[in-house]
Design a protein around this motif. Structure first.
Motif, mmCIF file in Angstrom:
data_model
loop_
_atom_site.group_PDB
_atom_site.id
_atom_site.type_symbol
_atom_site.label_atom_id
_atom_site.label_comp_id
_atom_site.label_asym_id
_atom_site.label_seq_id
_atom_site.Cartn_x
_atom_site.Cartn_y
_atom_site.Cartn_z
ATOM 1 N N SER A 1 -11.442 7.439 16.188
ATOM 2 C CA SER A 1 -11.424 8.224 15.048
ATOM 3 C C SER A 1 -9.996 9.177 15.005
ATOM 4 N N TRP A 2 -9.812 9.854 15.992
ATOM 5 C CA TRP A 2 -8.505 10.534 15.392
ATOM 6 C C TRP A 2 -7.246 9.519 15.721
ATOM 7 N N GLY A 3 -7.330 8.333 16.529
ATOM 8 C CA GLY A 3 -6.364 7.431 16.394
ATOM 9 C C GLY A 3 -6.147 6.819 14.910
ATOM 10 N N TRP A 4 -7.147 6.334 14.370
ATOM 11 C CA TRP A 4 -7.099 6.004 13.082
ATOM 12 C C TRP A 4 -6.488 6.909 12.045
ATOM 13 N N ILE A 5 -7.072 8.325 12.103
ATOM 14 C CA ILE A 5 -6.514 9.400 11.277
ATOM 15 C C ILE A 5 -4.896 9.396 11.428
ATOM 16 N N HIS A 6 -4.541 9.343 12.690
ATOM 17 C CA HIS A 6 -3.005 9.675 12.917
ATOM 18 C C HIS A 6 -2.234 8.268 12.504
ATOM 19 N N LEU A 7 -2.963 7.154 12.663
ATOM 20 C CA LEU A 7 -2.285 5.788 12.336
ATOM 21 C C LEU A 7 -2.458 5.804 10.579
ATOM 22 N N ILE A 8 -2.945 6.043 9.946
ATOM 23 C CA ILE A 8 -3.097 6.176 8.774
ATOM 24 C C ILE A 8 -2.135 7.295 8.008
ATOM 25 N N LEU A 9 -2.136 8.524 8.469
ATOM 26 C CA LEU A 9 -1.055 9.523 8.279
ATOM 27 C C LEU A 9 0.534 9.230 8.594
ATOM 28 N N GLY A 10 0.530 8.451 9.622
ATOM 29 C CA GLY A 10 1.774 8.018 10.045
ATOM 30 C C GLY A 10 2.319 6.893 9.043
ATOM 31 N N ALA A 11 1.425 5.930 8.898
ATOM 32 C CA ALA A 11 1.710 4.844 7.680
ATOM 33 C C ALA A 11 2.113 5.321 6.330
ATOM 34 N N VAL A 12 1.490 6.393 5.941
ATOM 35 C CA VAL A 12 1.846 6.870 4.760
ATOM 36 C C VAL A 12 3.198 7.614 4.763
ATOM 37 N N ALA A 13 3.290 8.441 5.929
ATOM 38 C CA ALA A 13 4.437 8.996 6.034
ATOM 39 C C ALA A 13 5.809 8.410 5.902
ATOM 40 N N VAL A 14 5.651 7.079 6.643
ATOM 41 C CA VAL A 14 6.827 6.285 6.663
ATOM 42 C C VAL A 14 7.241 5.611 5.504
ATOM 43 N N LEU A 15 6.073 5.345 4.634
ATOM 44 C CA LEU A 15 6.265 4.784 3.303
ATOM 45 C C LEU A 15 7.197 5.751 2.268
ATOM 46 N N LEU A 16 6.558 7.319 2.716
ATOM 47 C CA LEU A 16 6.974 8.261 1.754
ATOM 48 C C LEU A 16 8.373 8.631 2.069
ATOM 49 N N SER A 17 8.770 8.461 3.205
ATOM 50 C CA SER A 17 10.288 8.586 3.695
ATOM 51 C C SER A 17 11.168 7.612 2.775
ATOM 52 N N ALA A 18 10.619 6.399 2.369
ATOM 53 C CA ALA A 18 11.723 5.739 1.739
ATOM 54 C C ALA A 18 11.925 6.431 0.328
ATOM 55 N N GLY A 19 10.959 6.928 -0.454
ATOM 56 C CA GLY A 19 10.894 7.662 -1.574
ATOM 57 C C GLY A 19 11.570 8.961 -1.417
ATOM 58 N N LEU A 20 11.721 9.287 -0.233
ATOM 59 C CA LEU A 20 12.702 10.672 -0.147
ATOM 60 C C LEU A 20 13.929 10.299 -0.097
ATOM 61 N N PHE A 21 14.576 9.102 0.399
ATOM 62 C CA PHE A 21 15.753 8.599 0.597
ATOM 63 C C PHE A 21 16.412 8.259 -0.660
ATOM 64 N N ARG A 22 15.435 8.034 -1.596
ATOM 65 C CA ARG A 22 15.947 7.988 -2.974
ATOM 66 C C ARG A 22 15.905 9.485 -3.960
ATOM 67 N N MET A 23 15.287 10.147 -3.377
ATOM 68 C CA MET A 23 15.261 11.788 -3.971
ATOM 69 C C MET A 23 14.318 11.911 -5.038
ATOM 70 N N ALA A 24 13.242 10.666 -5.033
ATOM 71 C CA ALA A 24 12.289 10.967 -5.981
ATOM 72 C C ALA A 24 11.211 12.233 -5.855
ATOM 73 N N THR A 25 11.101 12.803 -7.149
ATOM 74 C CA THR A 25 10.213 13.926 -7.107
ATOM 75 C C THR A 25 8.908 14.097 -6.568
ATOM 76 N N TRP A 26 8.465 12.805 -6.950
ATOM 77 C CA TRP A 26 6.923 12.474 -6.337
ATOM 78 C C TRP A 26 7.168 12.479 -4.904
ATOM 79 N N ALA A 27 8.155 11.921 -4.375
ATOM 80 C CA ALA A 27 7.974 11.712 -2.843
ATOM 81 C C ALA A 27 8.313 13.102 -2.110
ATOM 82 N N ARG A 28 8.920 14.004 -2.851
ATOM 83 C CA ARG A 28 8.784 15.382 -2.250
ATOM 84 C C ARG A 28 7.449 16.069 -2.165
ATOM 85 N N VAL A 29 6.853 16.052 -3.395
ATOM 86 C CA VAL A 29 5.366 16.697 -3.443
ATOM 87 C C VAL A 29 4.466 15.905 -2.318
#
Length: 143
Positions: A66-94
């Motif tokens: 269960s912890w593995g799946w929690i960390h896996l999902i959080l990691g996948a979302v974090a990787v996707l959000l980093s792409a938005g941060l490279f574009r300096m999107a406000t939604w990605a910062r929040v």
């Protein structure tokens, strides 16, 4: 005098924009790193439970899968959000602050299973939250 003030304002503005873009890039790279590390940690927990320390009588005890799946999902979302941060999107910062906060909570709750790794991940998340909260929207490049 106004030409001097204009030049001073322009150089101050350029310096602020440089710091703002630098901190956002720092947060984007750190969030990408955090996401990848969480992905690897999640894969380790799902695939091989023997890698982690088992702690008896822990109040927040979950199955390591269960912890593995929690960390896996959080990691996948974090990787996707980093792409938005490279574009300096406000939604990605929040969203980056929210995800980094959730990573802090998840690592705190799973602290007994992998203590040193959890402390490192909490520290990285703290730097991400700081970098994303320091930048004001009007300091971005192009503003």
């Amino acid at each position: 005098m106004s030409a001097t003030n204009t030049a001073r304002t322009r150089s101050t503005s350029t310096a602020k924009q440089g710091w703002a873009s630098g901190l956002t890039a720092f947060a984007a790279v750190m969030l990408l790193l955090l996401g990848l590390l969480n992905l690897f940690r999640g894969i380790m927990a799902v695939a091989e439970d023997e890698v982690f320390v088992t702690t008896p009588n822990y109040i927040f005890e979950f199955d390591l899968t269960s912890w593995g799946w929690i960390h896996l999902i959080l990691g996948a979302v974090a990787v996707l959000l980093s792409a938005g941060l490279f574009r300096m999107a406000t939604w990605a910062r929040v969203a980056g602050v929210v995800i980094a906060s959730l990573v802090v909570i998840a690592n705190f709750l799973s602290l007994p299973y992998f203590p040193v790794w959890s402390v490192v991940m909490i520290a990285i998340s703290g730097f991400i939250i700081w970098a994303l909260c320091v930048v004001r929207p009007d300091d971005r490049l192009g503003a």
